[in-house]
Design a protein around this motif. Structure first.
Motif, PDB file in Angstrom:
ATOM      1  N   ARG A  57       0.824  -1.218   0.000  1.00 20.34           N
ATOM      2  CA  ARG A  57       0.000   0.000   0.000  1.00 20.34           C
ATOM      3  C   ARG A  57       0.853   1.261   0.000  1.00 20.34           C
ATOM      4  O   ARG A  57       0.569   2.222  -0.707  1.00 20.34           O
ATOM      5  CB  ARG A  57      -0.934   0.011   1.219  1.00 20.34           C
ATOM      6  CG  ARG A  57      -1.898   1.184   1.235  1.00 20.34           C
ATOM      7  CD  ARG A  57      -2.776   1.156   2.472  1.00 20.34           C
ATOM      8  NE  ARG A  57      -2.192   1.840   3.598  1.00 20.34           N
ATOM      9  CZ  ARG A  57      -2.269   3.149   3.836  1.00 20.34           C
ATOM     10  NH1 ARG A  57      -2.907   3.934   3.008  1.00 20.34           N
ATOM     11  NH2 ARG A  57      -1.699   3.674   4.894  1.00 20.34           N
ATOM     12  N   CYS A  58       1.922   1.250   0.774  1.00 17.93           N
ATOM     13  CA  CYS A  58       2.764   2.440   0.918  1.00 17.93           C
ATOM     14  C   CYS A  58       3.915   2.486  -0.079  1.00 17.93           C
ATOM     15  O   CYS A  58       4.628   3.479  -0.146  1.00 17.93           O
ATOM     16  CB  CYS A  58       3.338   2.497   2.334  1.00 17.93           C
ATOM     17  SG  CYS A  58       2.091   2.633   3.624  1.00 17.93           S
ATOM     18  N   GLY A  59       4.097   1.426  -0.853  1.00 19.65           N
ATOM     19  CA  GLY A  59       5.280   1.336  -1.696  1.00 19.65           C
ATOM     20  C   GLY A  59       5.114   1.763  -3.138  1.00 19.65           C
ATOM     21  O   GLY A  59       6.027   1.581  -3.929  1.00 19.65           O
ATOM     22  N   GLY A  60       3.993   2.316  -3.486  1.00 15.19           N
ATOM     23  CA  GLY A  60       3.784   2.700  -4.873  1.00 15.19           C
ATOM     24  C   GLY A  60       4.468   3.997  -5.238  1.00 15.19           C
ATOM     25  O   GLY A  60       4.934   4.747  -4.381  1.00 15.19           O
ATOM     26  N   VAL A  61       4.560   4.249  -6.533  1.00 10.82           N
ATOM     27  CA  VAL A  61       5.099   5.512  -7.035  1.00 10.82           C
ATOM     28  C   VAL A  61       3.929   6.409  -7.406  1.00 10.82           C
ATOM     29  O   VAL A  61       2.896   5.949  -7.889  1.00 10.82           O
ATOM     30  CB  VAL A  61       6.027   5.298  -8.249  1.00 10.82           C
ATOM     31  CG1 VAL A  61       7.270   4.536  -7.860  1.00 10.82           C
ATOM     32  CG2 VAL A  61       5.315   4.613  -9.384  1.00 10.82           C
ATOM     33  N   GLU A  62       4.085   7.691  -7.157  1.00 10.95           N
ATOM     34  CA  GLU A  62       3.005   8.630  -7.444  1.00 10.95           C
ATOM     35  C   GLU A  62       2.808   8.778  -8.948  1.00 10.95           C
ATOM     36  O   GLU A  62       3.771   8.849  -9.710  1.00 10.95           O
ATOM     37  CB  GLU A  62       3.328   9.989  -6.813  1.00 10.95           C
ATOM     38  CG  GLU A  62       2.117  10.843  -6.634  1.00 10.95           C
ATOM     39  CD  GLU A  62       2.325  11.985  -5.656  1.00 10.95           C
ATOM     40  OE1 GLU A  62       1.517  12.919  -5.719  1.00 10.95           O
ATOM     41  OE2 GLU A  62       3.263  11.930  -4.851  1.00 10.95           O
ATOM     42  N   THR A  63       1.540   8.806  -9.382  1.00 19.53           N
ATOM     43  CA  THR A  63       1.238   8.863 -10.811  1.00 19.53           C
ATOM     44  C   THR A  63       0.738  10.228 -11.275  1.00 19.53           C
ATOM     45  O   THR A  63       0.674  10.471 -12.467  1.00 19.53           O
ATOM     46  CB  THR A  63       0.152   7.826 -11.183  1.00 19.53           C
ATOM     47  OG1 THR A  63      -1.064   8.170 -10.515  1.00 19.53           O
ATOM     48  CG2 THR A  63       0.588   6.428 -10.819  1.00 19.53           C
ATOM     49  N   ASP A  64       0.332  11.082 -10.379  1.00 19.43           N
ATOM     50  CA  ASP A  64      -0.230  12.400 -10.697  1.00 19.43           C
ATOM     51  C   ASP A  64      -1.545  12.307 -11.471  1.00 19.43           C
ATOM     52  O   ASP A  64      -1.978  13.279 -12.097  1.00 19.43           O
ATOM     53  CB  ASP A  64       0.768  13.273 -11.474  1.00 19.43           C
ATOM     54  CG  ASP A  64       1.978  13.644 -10.636  1.00 19.43           C
ATOM     55  OD1 ASP A  64       1.812  13.843  -9.408  1.00 19.43           O
ATOM     56  OD2 ASP A  64       3.074  13.742 -11.202  1.00 19.43           O
ATOM     57  N   LEU A  65      -2.201  11.153 -11.452  1.00 14.89           N
ATOM     58  CA  LEU A  65      -3.520  11.014 -12.063  1.00 14.89           C
ATOM     59  C   LEU A  65      -4.580  11.505 -11.078  1.00 14.89           C
ATOM     60  O   LEU A  65      -4.368  11.456  -9.871  1.00 14.89           O
ATOM     61  CB  LEU A  65      -3.794   9.552 -12.422  1.00 14.89           C
ATOM     62  CG  LEU A  65      -2.895   8.936 -13.496  1.00 14.89           C
ATOM     63  CD1 LEU A  65      -3.145   7.440 -13.584  1.00 14.89           C
ATOM     64  CD2 LEU A  65      -3.143   9.607 -14.827  1.00 14.89           C
ATOM     65  N   PRO A  66      -5.712  11.966 -11.564  1.00 12.78           N
ATOM     66  CA  PRO A  66      -6.783  12.356 -10.640  1.00 12.78           C
ATOM     67  C   PRO A  66      -7.226  11.149  -9.806  1.00 12.78           C
ATOM     68  O   PRO A  66      -7.212  10.016 -10.287  1.00 12.78           O
ATOM     69  CB  PRO A  66      -7.923  12.804 -11.563  1.00 12.78           C
ATOM     70  CG  PRO A  66      -7.317  12.987 -12.907  1.00 12.78           C
ATOM     71  CD  PRO A  66      -6.084  12.149 -12.964  1.00 12.78           C
TER      72      PRO A  66
END
Length: 131
Positions: A57-66
């Motif tokens: 849950r905490c390990g993702g990369v930010e995508t800047d998608l809405p």
């Protein structure tokens, strides 16, 4: 890992893979979605899933998608690459103050597959100061 899994099952597979890595066990790569659900339910029954679930849950990369929002928590869209190379995204909930519990929000059921194009770029960063 097969392509017949939905996004939620793909995340569950990623959680199972983290748990298997920590346990130094092998996780079969040819599981069906139903088998992943079954193995995940077994892990939940042992209450052994919390750390691996939090790691994913905490390990993702930010995508800047809405993404979804709430007046009680902060949120951002994130994604992670599954072992089969498929990208899966979800809303990462955080904040909420002293009594907030964003990790309790069911984030896996709203997961979605993503297409990702990765590029390597060379960047020059200059920082100036007066002597």
């Amino acid at each position: 890992m097969t392509a017949s899994m939905n996004p939620e099952q793909t995340i569950k597979y990623m959680i199972l893979a983290v748990d298997a890595r920590w346990s130094k066990e092998d996780l079969p790569g040819d599981l069906t979605g139903e088998q992943v659900d079954q193995k995940y339910d077994e892990l939940v029954a042992q209450s052994a899933h919390w750390d691996a679930r939090s790691e994913v849950r905490c390990g993702g990369v930010e995508t800047d998608l809405p993404c979804e929002y709430s007046r009680h928590y902060e949120s951002r869209s994130v994604a992670a690459k599954a072992p089969n190379g498929q990208w899966v995204g979800w809303t990462y909930w955080y904040g909420g103050g002293k009594h907030g519990e964003p990790e309790a929000i069911d984030w896996m059921e709203d997961a979605y597959f993503l297409d990702c194009i990765e590029e390597q770029k060379v960047v020059t960063v200059r920082t100036f100061t007066k002597p």
